[in-house]
Scaffold this motif. Structure first.
Motif, PDB file in Angstrom:
ATOM      1  N   ILE A 106      14.080 -23.387  12.998  1.00  0.00           N
ATOM      2  CA  ILE A 106      13.182 -23.682  14.112  1.00  0.00           C
ATOM      3  C   ILE A 106      11.847 -24.168  13.561  1.00  0.00           C
ATOM      4  CG2 ILE A 106      11.975 -22.721  16.106  1.00  0.00           C
ATOM      5  CD1 ILE A 106      14.247 -20.705  16.357  1.00  0.00           C
ATOM      6  N   TYR A 107      11.408 -25.315  14.014  1.00  0.00           N
ATOM      7  CA  TYR A 107      10.178 -25.909  13.487  1.00  0.00           C
ATOM      8  C   TYR A 107       8.940 -25.317  14.153  1.00  0.00           C
ATOM      9  CZ  TYR A 107       6.557 -29.351  12.590  1.00  0.00           C
ATOM     10  OH  TYR A 107       5.393 -29.960  12.222  1.00  0.00           O
ATOM     11  N   THR A 108       7.997 -24.940  13.329  1.00  0.00           N
ATOM     12  CA  THR A 108       6.698 -24.464  13.826  1.00  0.00           C
ATOM     13  C   THR A 108       5.609 -25.301  13.171  1.00  0.00           C
ATOM     14  OG1 THR A 108       6.732 -22.765  12.093  1.00  0.00           O
ATOM     15  CG2 THR A 108       7.421 -22.105  14.289  1.00  0.00           C
ATOM     16  N   PRO A 109       4.797 -26.041  13.942  1.00  0.00           N
ATOM     17  CA  PRO A 109       3.826 -26.994  13.383  1.00  0.00           C
ATOM     18  C   PRO A 109       2.583 -26.307  12.787  1.00  0.00           C
ATOM     19  CG  PRO A 109       3.644 -26.955  15.757  1.00  0.00           C
ATOM     20  CD  PRO A 109       4.779 -26.048  15.412  1.00  0.00           C
ATOM     21  N   GLN A 110       2.778 -25.602  11.667  1.00  0.00           N
ATOM     22  CA  GLN A 110       1.665 -24.920  11.034  1.00  0.00           C
ATOM     23  C   GLN A 110       1.058 -25.731   9.892  1.00  0.00           C
ATOM     24  OE1 GLN A 110       3.298 -21.184   9.807  1.00  0.00           O
ATOM     25  NE2 GLN A 110       3.640 -20.464  11.904  1.00  0.00           N
ATOM     26  N   VAL A 111       1.602 -26.902   9.629  1.00  0.00           N
ATOM     27  CA  VAL A 111       1.131 -27.707   8.501  1.00  0.00           C
ATOM     28  C   VAL A 111       0.642 -29.071   8.974  1.00  0.00           C
ATOM     29  CG1 VAL A 111       2.529 -26.571   6.753  1.00  0.00           C
ATOM     30  CG2 VAL A 111       3.515 -28.438   8.101  1.00  0.00           C
ATOM     31  N   GLN A 112       0.350 -29.194  10.263  1.00  0.00           N
ATOM     32  CA  GLN A 112      -0.073 -30.480  10.797  1.00  0.00           C
ATOM     33  C   GLN A 112      -1.478 -30.806  10.317  1.00  0.00           C
ATOM     34  OE1 GLN A 112       0.688 -30.906  14.926  1.00  0.00           O
ATOM     35  NE2 GLN A 112      -0.522 -32.791  15.152  1.00  0.00           N
ATOM     36  N   LEU A 113      -1.646 -32.041   9.814  1.00  0.00           N
ATOM     37  CA  LEU A 113      -2.955 -32.491   9.324  1.00  0.00           C
ATOM     38  C   LEU A 113      -3.845 -32.884  10.503  1.00  0.00           C
ATOM     39  CD1 LEU A 113      -1.708 -34.643   6.311  1.00  0.00           C
ATOM     40  CD2 LEU A 113      -2.636 -32.327   6.239  1.00  0.00           C
ATOM     41  N   PRO A 114      -5.157 -32.985  10.289  1.00  0.00           N
ATOM     42  CA  PRO A 114      -6.073 -33.368  11.379  1.00  0.00           C
ATOM     43  C   PRO A 114      -5.663 -34.678  12.035  1.00  0.00           C
ATOM     44  CG  PRO A 114      -7.308 -32.625   9.471  1.00  0.00           C
ATOM     45  CD  PRO A 114      -5.877 -32.696   9.028  1.00  0.00           C
ATOM     46  N   GLU A 115      -5.985 -34.811  13.315  1.00  0.00           N
ATOM     47  CA  GLU A 115      -5.564 -35.990  14.080  1.00  0.00           C
ATOM     48  C   GLU A 115      -6.150 -37.287  13.537  1.00  0.00           C
ATOM     49  OE1 GLU A 115      -6.262 -35.587  18.213  1.00  0.00           O
ATOM     50  OE2 GLU A 115      -4.990 -33.810  18.457  1.00  0.00           O
ATOM     51  N   ASN A 116      -7.314 -37.217  12.900  1.00  0.00           N
ATOM     52  CA  ASN A 116      -7.932 -38.434  12.375  1.00  0.00           C
ATOM     53  C   ASN A 116      -7.430 -38.795  10.974  1.00  0.00           C
ATOM     54  OD1 ASN A 116      -9.100 -36.319  11.039  1.00  0.00           O
ATOM     55  ND2 ASN A 116     -11.201 -37.091  11.181  1.00  0.00           N
ATOM     56  N   GLU A 117      -6.506 -37.990  10.422  1.00  0.00           N
ATOM     57  CA  GLU A 117      -5.956 -38.281   9.097  1.00  0.00           C
ATOM     58  C   GLU A 117      -4.990 -39.452   9.172  1.00  0.00           C
ATOM     59  OE1 GLU A 117      -6.332 -38.580   5.985  1.00  0.00           O
ATOM     60  OE2 GLU A 117      -6.235 -36.434   5.466  1.00  0.00           O
ATOM     61  N   LYS A 118      -5.062 -40.338   8.187  1.00  0.00           N
ATOM     62  CA  LYS A 118      -4.173 -41.499   8.143  1.00  0.00           C
ATOM     63  C   LYS A 118      -3.638 -41.677   6.733  1.00  0.00           C
ATOM     64  CE  LYS A 118      -6.432 -44.061  11.891  1.00  0.00           C
ATOM     65  NZ  LYS A 118      -5.356 -43.746  12.844  1.00  0.00           N
TER      66      LYS A 118
END
Length: 455
Positions: free
Chosen positions: A125-137
């Motif tokens: 089950i995926y849990t988004p605990q490693v998502q980078l900041p929204e402005n990251e590219k």
């Protein structure tokens, strides 16, 4: 009057592989082509021509024949100018429909890649605990892979412009996103110096996995290179020790890798550090220490076909995976290391490998491999799972063996394969890794001998 042939559409045919070398074609056919007659068409080293490579069986050896498709003055194509065709597709279709004309029958196109089984069983089950900041590219620099689920690129993050990273981009299909989410979870679960390390994910505009750059190339690519041919025994055992350490960590986290092979390892060619990759195939074990591939389509997919040379009998036959099945595959990987990337069981068609293994066939001792080390490899291939050593035992053995023989191992001259005898690095009747040619027939010229230095 010349005939116009549209070469821009060749990539749409499943049998066209473009710029593939002779060596790459042979390995791909032996790894992915299950039955006799599997074939592919590639650009020839002769300018403006093509080569059809066909998998065959001569009664005792698995062989690949290479045949030149030339272009006539009228811009037609042919094996022999006595029978010409307006295009490659016409030629291929004609000889596939009239198998009696050739000594070697052209069968089904060899798969270009293995599709991930269409299952969601076993995905964590995926849990988004490693998502980078929204402005990251992520800034793309060089594409290194393109497959059915997306692409992989080397590049940099805007927040870390001097640090090279690797990004995997999922395509728009839900199955691709699910597979990448699963790979994220496996990276989160497995944190080890010899396993690829996750940096984070970018969710928009498409799912992207960012990992730290693990090395220069796959271990298989390195072994087949000139640098790989110059490895000493000490370096070979050091590589095996690192991979065993990574797999022992997988065991400690109740995971089974399911795709242990040289192609699944990334190596730094400067310091020889290795990292286990290809975690999309990794699964969490149940309370009894097993993962069961219960779906028929998962057990019989192209992916399983391509891995059967590395798979234990219970995994290939029954879909039952465990740490013991990874141990079996690790023993096969060690033969890849000692033979500088030779194909396991190269003398057998893929469809015959499992039956030969069940009858007692095993990879023979590679040239330059010590008896004591080979004995440990043979234990990895015990028919009974409980008789195979644990990765902890393998690690301890390799550590002690290297420590006791370091000076001697560092002085041993590396075994360097010649370009004409790349597959002849083992001895024994169970595997004859020789480059041979099938007999010619009146309907087809002798196999075209290409210079291996050209694509």
């Amino acid at each position: 009057m010349s005939v116009q042939m549209d070469e821009s559409m060749l990539h749409l045919h499943p049998w066209y592989f473009g710029n593939l070398t002779r060596q790459q074609a042979e390995r791909h056919l032996k790894e992915y082509g299950e039955n006799e007659g599997s074939f592919l068409v590639r650009n020839s080293s002769c300018r403006g021509a093509w080569t059809v490579s066909i998998l065959s069986w001569d009664g005792s050896n698995c062989v690949v024949g290479h045949y030149l498709i030339s272009r006539t003055a009228r811009n037609e194509v042919c094996f022999d100018e006595s029978l010409t065709f307006p295009g490659l597709a016409d030629l291929i279709e004609y000889y596939r429909s009239n198998p009696g004309l050739l000594t070697i029958e052209i069968g089904d196109p060899c798969p270009k890649e293995c599709q991930q089984p269409n299952d969601d069983y076993g995905y964590a089950i995926y849990t988004p605990q490693v998502q980078l900041p929204e402005n990251e590219k992520f800034i793309k620099i060089r594409r290194i892979y393109c497959g059915s689920f997306g692409e992989s690129w080397i590049g940099n993050l805007v927040s870390a412009p001097t640090m090279e990273m690797v990004a995997k981009f999922a395509n728009d299909e839900e199955q691709a996103r699910l597979a990448l989410y699963h790979e994220v979870n496996m990276m989160k679960r497995l944190s080890h110096e010899n396993i690829v390390r996750l940096h984070g994910t970018i969710e928009h505009p498409s799912l992207t996995i960012i990992t730290h750059k693990a090395g220069d190339m796959s271990l298989l690519t390195f072994l087949l290179s000139d640098d790989g041919a110059g490895l000493t025994s000490l370096q070979e055992l050091g590589i095996a020790q690192q991979i065993a350490s990574a797999l022992d960590h997988c065991r400690s986290k109740m995971c089974v890798h399911r795709n242990v092979k040289a192609k699944s390892v990334i190596i730094n060619s400067v310091n020889m550090s290795c990292k286990l990759a290809s975690l999309k195939n990794c699964r969490v074990l149940d309370d009894f220490g097993y993962y069961h591939a219960i779906r028929e389509e998962e057990r019989n997919s192209n992916q399983i076909t391509a891995r059967v040379r590395w798979m234990s009998p219970e995994a290939a036959r029954d879909g039952r995976f465990s740490t013991a099945s990874d141990v079996w595959a690790f023993g096969i990987l060690m033969t890849e290391i000692f033979t500088k990337g030779a194909m396991p069981y190269a003398s057998y068609l893929t469809c015959k490998v499992l039956s030969e293994i069940e009858e007692g066939c095993r990879c023979p001792k590679p040239v330059g491999c010590n008896d004591e080390v080979y004995t440990m490899m043979e234990k990895c291939w015990s028919a009974t799972e409980v008789e195979r050593p644990s990765f902890k035992e393998i690690r301890n053995f390799l550590s002690k063996y290297i420590s006791d023989n370091r000076e001697q191992l560092s002085k041993l001259s590396p075994t360097k394969p010649t370009s004409a005898n790349l597959y002849n690095l083992t001895h024994g009747i169970s595997i004859k890794q020789r480059r041979t040619r099938p007999p010619s027939s009146p309907g087809l010229p002798p196999p075209f001998l290409e210079y291996r230095g050209h694509p």
